[in-house]
Scaffold this active site. Structure first.
Site, PDB file in Angstrom:
ATOM      1  N   LYS A 200       0.828  -1.130  -0.060  1.00  0.00           N
ATOM      2  CA  LYS A 200       0.056  -0.010  -0.098  1.00  0.00           C
ATOM      3  C   LYS A 200       0.831   1.202   0.060  1.00  0.00           C
ATOM      4  O   LYS A 200       1.773   1.458   0.839  1.00  0.00           O
ATOM      5  CB  LYS A 200      -0.848  -0.222   1.370  1.00  0.00           C
TER       6      LYS A 200
HETATM    7  O1  G3P Z   1      -9.180   1.774   4.391  1.00  0.00           O
HETATM    8  C1  G3P Z   1      -9.153   2.840   4.791  1.00  0.00           C
HETATM    9  C2  G3P Z   1      -9.532   3.171   6.068  1.00  0.00           C
HETATM   10  O2  G3P Z   1      -8.862   2.177   7.240  1.00  0.00           O
HETATM   11  C3  G3P Z   1      -9.849   4.486   6.563  1.00  0.00           C
HETATM   12  O3  G3P Z   1     -11.222   4.523   7.354  1.00  0.00           O
HETATM   13  O4  G3P Z   1     -12.624   5.524   8.839  1.00  0.00           O
HETATM   14  O5  G3P Z   1     -10.339   5.784   9.436  1.00  0.00           O
HETATM   15  O6  G3P Z   1     -11.491   6.907   7.321  1.00  0.00           O
HETATM   16  P1  G3P Z   1     -11.280   5.802   8.259  1.00  0.00           P
END
Ligand code: G3P
Length: 217
Positions: A83
């Site tokens: 990633k």
């Molecule tokens: O896949 C990306 C994710 O982990 C981010 O999610 O909820 O932290 O914006 P969030």
């Protein structure tokens, strides 16, 4: 549509994986912190459990160092997807790593323009962040739709991995639009099974069944 689980919590992954609901896993530095475990150790355990791609994220800022870190992570298991962030250096690292046959997930995508560049750089996956756009009163789902249209216009093979998913509606909307993959926290995936009318109906059936005084078996 493929289901990736967005977590480094191995117990939660195992529960969903045993149900055949896990096509892959995504992690990031915040999720590794939350797990409280060493990145190599927890990532190896996930890779042994899950057959599909397991995203492990680099943390360097410059391309050469990202490539070095990416190759290091890729040694953990054959199903690692490296990633990298959607920066200019991240695109350079994406090009180098994908040219060497590694799966690459380009993350922190917030515009269709960024998604076009990631595809050009050979990304296996592009990760548009829906929830973080919605947080700013922007339209995360519109971005998924725009990327879908653009990629389909040119038969782009990069898979759209809808990320930063916060709700069941995010998943069903991304599926309707045609995202190739969604990655969501285990709790959101499990919440897909819930419906207030299911609960209400079950309560009624149980109450009526008790009145019959019967037993099955
Ligand atoms: O896949 C990306 C994710 O982990 C981010 O999610 O909820 O932290 O914006 P969030």
């Amino acid at each position: 549509m493929k289901f990736f689980v967005d977590t480094a919590d191995t117990a939660a992954i195992r529960e969903l994986n045993d149900l055949g609901m896990v096509d892959g896993v995504t992690t990031n530095p915040s999720l590794i912190l939350k797990s409280g475990r060493a990145i190599a150790e927890v990532t190896r355990e996930i890779c042994e459990m899950v057959q599909g791609p397991v995203s492990a994220e680099v943390v360097a800022a410059d391309a050469q160092e990202m490539i070095r870190e990416g190759k290091h992570l890729a040694q953990i298991a054959p199903n690692i997807a490296v990633k990298v962030p959607l920066t200019w250096d991240g695109l350079k690292a994406c090009k180098a790593l994908s040219s060497e046959g590694h799966m690459v997930n380009v993350t922190l995508c917030f515009s269709a323009a960024q998604a076009i560049l990631a595809a050009k750089a050979g990304a296996t996956f592009i990760s548009p962040f829906i929830g973080r756009l919605d947080d700013l009163n922007l339209d995360g789902m519109q971005l998924i739709e725009d990327i879908r249209t653009i990629y389909d216009n040119y038969d782009v093979q990069t898979q759209i991995l809808a990320a930063s998913i916060r709700s069941v509606n995010h998943i069903t909307d991304a599926a309707r639009i045609g995202a190739d993959v969604i990655t969501a926290p285990p709790a959101v995936i499990k919440a897909m099974a819930s419906h207030v009318l299911t609960d209400k109906g079950l309560d009624q059936f149980n109450a009526d069944w008790a009145k019959t005084g019967q037993k099955i078996g």
